[in-house]
Design a protein around this motif. Structure first.
Motif, PDB file in Angstrom:
ATOM      1  N   ARG A  36       0.853  -1.190   0.000  1.00  0.00           N
ATOM      2  CA  ARG A  36       0.000   0.000   0.000  1.00  0.00           C
ATOM      3  C   ARG A  36       0.894   1.246   0.000  1.00  0.00           C
ATOM      4  NH1 ARG A  36      -3.644  -0.571   4.511  1.00  0.00           N
ATOM      5  NH2 ARG A  36      -2.107   0.531   5.747  1.00  0.00           N
ATOM      6  N   THR A  56       8.639  10.087   8.658  1.00  0.00           N
ATOM      7  CA  THR A  56       7.514   9.186   8.928  1.00  0.00           C
ATOM      8  C   THR A  56       6.818   9.562  10.231  1.00  0.00           C
ATOM      9  OG1 THR A  56       8.903   7.607  10.121  1.00  0.00           O
ATOM     10  CG2 THR A  56       8.623   7.248   7.748  1.00  0.00           C
ATOM     11  N   ARG A  58       4.382   7.472  13.164  1.00  0.00           N
ATOM     12  CA  ARG A  58       3.900   6.169  13.641  1.00  0.00           C
ATOM     13  C   ARG A  58       4.577   4.999  12.924  1.00  0.00           C
ATOM     14  NH1 ARG A  58      -1.341   8.592  12.801  1.00  0.00           N
ATOM     15  NH2 ARG A  58      -1.732   6.937  11.315  1.00  0.00           N
ATOM     16  N   GLU A  67       4.853  -0.382   8.597  1.00  0.00           N
ATOM     17  CA  GLU A  67       3.713   0.524   8.459  1.00  0.00           C
ATOM     18  C   GLU A  67       4.077   1.897   8.998  1.00  0.00           C
ATOM     19  OE1 GLU A  67      -0.167  -1.111   9.514  1.00  0.00           O
ATOM     20  OE2 GLU A  67       0.848  -3.036   9.849  1.00  0.00           O
ATOM     21  N   GLN A  69       2.962   6.487   8.361  1.00  0.00           N
ATOM     22  CA  GLN A  69       2.294   7.548   7.627  1.00  0.00           C
ATOM     23  C   GLN A  69       3.378   8.496   7.141  1.00  0.00           C
ATOM     24  OE1 GLN A  69      -0.014  10.613   9.755  1.00  0.00           O
ATOM     25  NE2 GLN A  69      -1.748   9.936   8.515  1.00  0.00           N
ATOM     26  N   ARG A  77      -0.242  10.147   3.663  1.00  0.00           N
ATOM     27  CA  ARG A  77      -0.742   8.844   3.188  1.00  0.00           C
ATOM     28  C   ARG A  77      -0.304   7.749   4.145  1.00  0.00           C
ATOM     29  NH1 ARG A  77      -0.931   9.027  -2.593  1.00  0.00           N
ATOM     30  NH2 ARG A  77      -2.115  10.850  -3.155  1.00  0.00           N
ATOM     31  N   GLU A  78      -1.144   6.719   4.265  1.00  0.00           N
ATOM     32  CA  GLU A  78      -0.789   5.522   5.021  1.00  0.00           C
ATOM     33  C   GLU A  78      -0.010   4.595   4.104  1.00  0.00           C
ATOM     34  OE1 GLU A  78      -1.361   4.858   8.250  1.00  0.00           O
ATOM     35  OE2 GLU A  78      -2.364   6.792   8.516  1.00  0.00           O
ATOM     36  N   MET A  80       1.914   0.730   3.829  1.00  0.00           N
ATOM     37  CA  MET A  80       2.061  -0.602   4.402  1.00  0.00           C
ATOM     38  C   MET A  80       2.851  -1.446   3.410  1.00  0.00           C
ATOM     39  SD  MET A  80       1.186  -4.021   4.604  1.00  0.00           S
ATOM     40  CE  MET A  80      -0.141  -4.142   3.440  1.00  0.00           C
TER      41      MET A  80
END
Length: 168
Positions: A36, A56, A58, A67, A69, A77-78, A80
């Motif tokens: 993602r 980044t 988190r 993972e 953001q 955007r997130e 993954m």
């Protein structure tokens, strides 16, 4: 008992080394349907992501996924990334890090894979080289172009990026 893979531990170790050394940790990722990421930044089925604490929010470097953001073109955007899709983790400033074998069946649709015998499953070390890089198709996610690295171990001039090659 199944063997625990070393890849997520090696990624965390290189990330920690980069951070402790004042370098910017990057990961090169095979961007298939399981990843993602913003597709606008994918080139030739791959994307390079800055995973530094400043880039980044988190950030979680887990055993199965990475993972976080991040901002792409000013938009949060997130992201993954499954661990098995990480091609390499390295320091932007000097190119030192590690490359990994990704299974041939993991290649995204439309990206031709050369017919060859599989490479060993052990990680490969990335070293800066002078001149052209073996992985020219991988560019940073912020759209900046790659530049030649200096022939010695000094960091490249500001704004330039080192070149990488796989050592087998």
């Amino acid at each position: 008992m199944p063997e625990i893979p070393t890849k997520p531990y090696l990624i965390r170790a290189i990330h920690q080394w980069c951070t402790d050394s004042g370098y910017t940790p990057y990961i090169a990722v095979l961007a298939d349907e399981t990843v993602r990421v913003p597709r606008d930044f994918v080139k030739n089925g791959e994307i390079v992501l800055n995973i530094s604490p400043l880039a980044t929010n988190r950030l979680q470097l887990g055993n199965e996924t990475i993972e976080f953001q991040a901002r792409f073109g000013g938009v949060a955007r997130e992201v993954m990334v499954p661990i098995d899709r990480v091609l390499a983790v390295y320091a932007r400033e000097n190119g030192q890090g590690m490359a990994f074998e990704v299974p041939r069946d993991a290649a995204p649709a439309g990206v031709d894979q050369p017919e060859a015998t599989p490479l060993p499953r052990a990680p490969m070390v990335l070293v800066p080289i002078e001149g052209r890089a073996a992985r020219e198709d991988v560019e940073p996610s912020n759209g900046e172009s790659e530049a030649q690295s200096p022939p010695d171990d000094t960091p490249p001039p500001r704004g330039e990026r080192p070149k990488l090659t796989r050592i087998k």
